[in-house]
Structure formats: C-alpha cells, structure tokens
Design a protein around this motif. Structure first.
Motif, short mmCIF file in Angstrom:
data_model
loop_
_atom_site.label_atom_id
_atom_site.label_comp_id
_atom_site.label_asym_id
_atom_site.label_seq_id
_atom_site.Cartn_x
_atom_site.Cartn_y
_atom_site.Cartn_z
N PHE A 74 0.83 -1.21 0.00
CA PHE A 74 0.00 0.00 0.00
C PHE A 74 0.87 1.26 0.00
O PHE A 74 0.61 2.21 -0.76
N SER A 75 1.90 1.27 0.83
CA SER A 75 2.77 2.46 0.91
C SER A 75 3.51 2.71 -0.39
O SER A 75 3.63 3.86 -0.84
N MET A 76 4.00 1.63 -1.01
CA MET A 76 4.70 1.80 -2.29
C MET A 76 3.74 2.27 -3.37
O MET A 76 4.12 3.04 -4.26
N MET A 77 2.48 1.83 -3.32
CA MET A 77 1.49 2.33 -4.28
C MET A 77 1.29 3.83 -4.11
O MET A 77 1.19 4.57 -5.11
N LEU A 78 1.23 4.31 -2.86
CA LEU A 78 1.08 5.74 -2.63
C LEU A 78 2.31 6.52 -3.10
O LEU A 78 2.19 7.58 -3.73
N ILE A 79 3.50 5.99 -2.82
CA ILE A 79 4.73 6.68 -3.22
C ILE A 79 4.83 6.73 -4.75
O ILE A 79 5.08 7.79 -5.34
N LEU A 116 14.01 1.66 -13.54
CA LEU A 116 12.87 2.20 -12.79
C LEU A 116 12.10 1.09 -12.08
O LEU A 116 11.67 1.25 -10.93
N SER A 117 11.94 -0.05 -12.76
CA SER A 117 11.17 -1.16 -12.17
C SER A 117 11.90 -1.82 -11.01
O SER A 117 11.27 -2.51 -10.21
N ALA A 118 13.21 -1.62 -10.93
CA ALA A 118 13.96 -2.22 -9.83
C ALA A 118 13.59 -1.59 -8.49
O ALA A 118 13.65 -2.26 -7.46
N PHE A 119 13.19 -0.33 -8.52
CA PHE A 119 12.93 0.37 -7.26
C PHE A 119 11.46 0.73 -7.05
O PHE A 119 11.05 1.04 -5.94
N PHE A 120 10.69 0.70 -8.14
CA PHE A 120 9.27 1.04 -8.04
C PHE A 120 8.46 -0.11 -8.63
O PHE A 120 8.94 -0.87 -9.44
N PHE A 245 18.41 0.67 2.36
CA PHE A 245 19.78 0.19 2.31
C PHE A 245 20.45 0.14 3.68
O PHE A 245 21.30 -0.72 3.92
N VAL A 246 20.06 1.05 4.59
CA VAL A 246 20.72 1.05 5.91
C VAL A 246 20.08 0.07 6.87
O VAL A 246 20.54 -0.09 8.00
N GLY A 247 19.00 -0.59 6.42
CA GLY A 247 18.45 -1.66 7.24
C GLY A 247 17.13 -1.38 7.93
O GLY A 247 16.66 -2.22 8.72
N VAL A 248 16.50 -0.23 7.68
CA VAL A 248 15.18 0.03 8.25
C VAL A 248 14.20 -0.96 7.61
O VAL A 248 14.25 -1.18 6.40
N PRO A 249 13.31 -1.58 8.39
CA PRO A 249 12.33 -2.50 7.80
C PRO A 249 11.59 -1.84 6.63
O PRO A 249 11.08 -0.72 6.79
N PRO A 250 11.54 -2.49 5.47
CA PRO A 250 10.95 -1.86 4.29
C PRO A 250 9.53 -1.34 4.50
O PRO A 250 9.19 -0.25 4.02
N ALA A 251 8.68 -2.10 5.21
CA ALA A 251 7.30 -1.66 5.43
C ALA A 251 7.27 -0.35 6.22
O ALA A 251 6.52 0.58 5.89
N MET A 252 8.08 -0.25 7.27
CA MET A 252 8.12 0.97 8.08
C MET A 252 8.65 2.15 7.28
O MET A 252 8.10 3.26 7.31
N MET A 253 9.75 1.93 6.53
CA MET A 253 10.35 3.02 5.76
C MET A 253 9.41 3.51 4.67
O MET A 253 9.25 4.73 4.48
N ALA A 254 8.77 2.59 3.98
CA ALA A 254 7.83 2.97 2.92
C ALA A 254 6.62 3.69 3.51
O ALA A 254 6.13 4.67 2.94
N ALA A 255 6.15 3.24 4.67
CA ALA A 255 5.00 3.89 5.31
C ALA A 255 5.35 5.32 5.73
O ALA A 255 4.54 6.25 5.57
N LEU A 256 6.55 5.53 6.26
CA LEU A 256 6.99 6.87 6.63
C LEU A 256 7.05 7.78 5.40
O LEU A 256 6.60 8.94 5.44
N GLY A 257 7.61 7.25 4.30
CA GLY A 257 7.68 8.04 3.07
C GLY A 257 6.30 8.39 2.55
O GLY A 257 6.05 9.54 2.13
N ALA A 258 5.38 7.44 2.55
CA ALA A 258 4.02 7.70 2.08
C ALA A 258 3.34 8.73 2.95
O ALA A 258 2.62 9.62 2.44
#
Length: 414
Positions: A74-79, A116-120, A245-258
């Motif tokens: 969900f967070s990556m969809m918003l980003i 682009l598809s590698a990161f999004f 890359f620094v190790g923050v859980p992807p779900a948390m990091m993506a949610a913060l960005g969104a």
C-alpha cells in the motif's frame, strides 16, 4: 497460530480442499467458468468460505494476514502514485529518450524500464512508458511492437532486483526477513545480465533484417514538466531508498515516506487514492486467508511430502517448478502457495531468492504471465495489436535464458 489438521472434521477438510482448488482454478484461468468472478472476487469468496466453514476460525483471520506485506504494498502504491502524478516517470522518459538516435532506442527503453522497475512497482512503469514509446516510434517512423515488448519484458526483469520491484518480491521479503541490501546483492546482477539478454533477444528477433529507420524531422513533442513539483517527492523517495539500504524495515520506511508525501498543499488526495490498486490489496488479504485455511487443513503438509518426493530441495528443480506454477496460477498465488515449503529446505536463504527470481522471470513467458505484460498489451490498443504469438517469439527465449542465468548465479554465489 493455526489449528493442526487433526482438530478439523472430515467435512471441514473436504470443504477446505474444494475452496482451495476452486480459488486456484480462478487464479489460473482468470474467471470462474460460467460466472463473472475474477481473481479478486475469487480471493474474497474463498476467504469468506474458509471462515464460514470454520476452516479458519474468526479469531485467527487477522493472524492469517501478513500486515507488513500489505503495508509495504500500500505504501509503495502511494509513493509511486505520487511520483506518477507529479510527472517523475515522464521526466525520466523525456530525459533518456528525447535526444536518442533511433539505433539506440531499443536499449534505452530496456534499461530505462528495467532500472525504474527495480525500485518502483513495475506496473506503473509500464503504464507510463507505453504512451511515450508509441509517441516516439510514431515520430521516428519505427515499428512500435519490439519497443512495446521491450517495455513489458524489461520491467519484469528489472523488478527482480529488489524487494520493492513487484508484489511477489514484497511477499518474499516479508516472509524471509532478507535485508534489502542482501536481496539486491544476490538478485541485482541477475537483473543486469537479464536486461542485456533481453536486448540481445529482441534485436535478434526483430532487427536482423530490418533496415535502419530514418531520423524524425523535428524534436519529439513531449509534455512540458514543472520540475519544482518533483523536488519533494524525489527527496522523500531518495530518503526511503537510503532507509532500505541502511536496514530500516521496508514496510516501516515505505510507510513513513508515504505519510510525508500525503502532507501536501498542492496534490489533491483523491487523485492519489485513485492511483492505489485497491483490488490487488483485497486480493492479497483474501489470498492470505485462503492459504491459512490450506495450512489448517493439512494441504500444505501434503505439499511438503510432495516436495520431498520430487526433490524440490535441488534449486534447479525448484526454479522450474516455480516457473511452471507461476504461469499456471500467476506469480503472486504461486508464491503464496510455495512459501510454506521454503523454511523446511536445507538452504532457506537461497530457496527464498530462487522463489523470488523464478516467479518474476517466468512472468515473461506469455502475455498472461504477469500483470505488467497485460498492461502493455491493453494500453497499446487500438493503435498496436500485439498477438499472442508475437509475444511468445521473444518471451520463450528471454524466459529460458534469464532463468538459466539466475539459477546458475544463485548456485554460484550462495
């Protein structure tokens, strides 16, 4: 927590088998025979049936759902939706493609889509790139089909590199706990080599005997972009990727960005919500419950017995099985089905990476192998009709070559 099979009556176990097989039948053929029930509808009906027949107790429904995967998706969809609305992908396409000599258009499309598809999420990349490719090929007087095939195949190949490249990788990342950097270290080279193989196959199939195209008479008329709108999203996305890359859980990091991107004075929230694929999110939730019911009914245990019989511990065999199942029922249901096997393997780390690699690269085999392929084919209509055989001519060699490279690489690097 799940019930052990012994606690379910024979009637409930039979119901679980019927629900599980009926759901995966729809996942395989796209709709239920004689009814207008699609894959998302089947996931909803199947999940409700698992609860109604008490294969999954109501108290266990939420525990069946992996919320970190849902939050990440969900967070990556918003980003990605935010980047789409402010023109980030158009800016990238303009920057790369506007000044090209026609001879270099094919590799430019391949590597732009792949990176682009590698990161999004690769589906959005396909949605944006198809109209650009059609415009550019029209102005350059080039046949659009090979470049559209490049968009589809390269977006699949590029997305194998990271956890955030596609939904099935997000599933693998969530269940395996493999760090973002480790995932990229192992599968990034597969994506890079795969993009070169993609270029080679497409050139071999479509340009061996084709004469060089003439240059366009004037510049390609791409839309003007307000770069000031890109600053905040680009800064946020850069921070999110650094966090990965620094190790923050992807779900948390993506949610913060969104969350940061939702705080805005210029972008209408309703437009951003329309960028979210709500059907896919519901599909994931239903699928979690269906597979949870299958575990409760002992279906997964029988799969484990089958795995031991067919020597799926051998990663080459496992990759082949994943590729076949992925093309039968689609890649996300295939990963959900096979995820329970991996922890019992002798080398779960390599098995998780093989599951991500094979389920993604196998999507290039046919038009229906991945959502990205379908998006390209449907978005190109009615201007270009990509036939099943047109795709198959490049899909088969690309899939076989990339799967071979991926399997050999993972066997060597482990």
């Amino acid at each position: 927590m799940h019930f052990v099979p012994a606690t379910l009556s024979d009637g409930r176990i039979l119901a679980a088998y019927v629900i599980f097989l009926a759901s995966y039948l729809v996942f395989a053929i796209g709709k239920f025979p004689g009814l207008k029930v699609d894959r998302t509808g089947a996931a909803i009906v199947g999940a409700i049936a698992m609860v109604a027949f008490r294969v999954v107790p109501t108290g266990d429904v939420l525990r069946s759902i992996d919320f970190s995967t849902i939050v990440l998706l969900f967070s990556m969809m918003l980003i990605v939706g935010n980047l789409h609305l402010v023109g980030f992908f158009e800016w990238n396409a303009e920057f790369v493609l506007r000044q090209l000599d026609p001879r270099w258009l094919l590799p430019a499309v391949i590597f732009t889509c792949g990176i682009l598809s590698a990161f999004f999420v690769n589906d959005i990349v396909c949605l944006v790139m198809v109209p650009f490719v059609l415009t550019i090929t029209r102005r350059m007087r080039l046949a659009p089909t090979p470049y559209l095939l490049a968009v589809a195949t390269a977006s699949n190949i590029g997305s194998v590199a990271t956890i955030t490249g596609n939904p099935q990788n997000m599933l693998v990342g969530s269940y395996s706990g493999i760090p973002y950097r480790n995932f990229l270290w192992h599968l990034g080279p597969v994506a890079i080599i795969g993009l070169f193989l993609d270029w080679a196959v497409l050139h071999w199939v479509h340009f061996q005997t084709e004469a060089k195209a003439a240059q366009a008479d004037d510049a390609i008329p791409l839309p003007a972009l307000d770069l000031s709108r890109l600053r905040k999203p680009v800064v946020v996305v850069t921070a999110v990727v650094i966090g990965f890359f620094v190790g923050v859980p992807p779900a948390m990091m993506a949610a913060l960005g969104a969350a940061v991107l939702l705080i805005t004075r210029t972008l209408e929230p309703r437009k951003l919500y329309r960028e979210v694929d709500w059907g896919l999110l519901v599909f994931f939730v239903g699928l979690f419950v269906i597979v949870g019911g299958a575990e409760n009914a002992g279906i997964v245990d029988r799969m484990l017995d089958l795995a031991r019989h067919w020597n799926l511990q051998h990663m080459g065999v496992f990759a082949l099985v994943v590729a076949v199942i992925g093309n039968i029922v689609s890649n996300v249901p295939a990963v959900m089905l096979l995820k329970s096997l991996v922890p019992g393997f002798q080398d779960p780390h390599t098995a998780w990476l093989t599951l991500a690699m094979a389920s993604t690269l196998a999507g290039n085999l046919t038009i229906t192998g991945s959502v990205a392929n379908i998006i390209v084919v449907e978005s190109a209509k009615p201007e270009v009709d990509i036939r099943f055989i047109d795709y198959l001519r490049v899909g088969v060699p690309i899939t076989l070559a990339t799967l071979l490279v991926g399997s050999l690489w993972l066997a060597w690097i482990k």
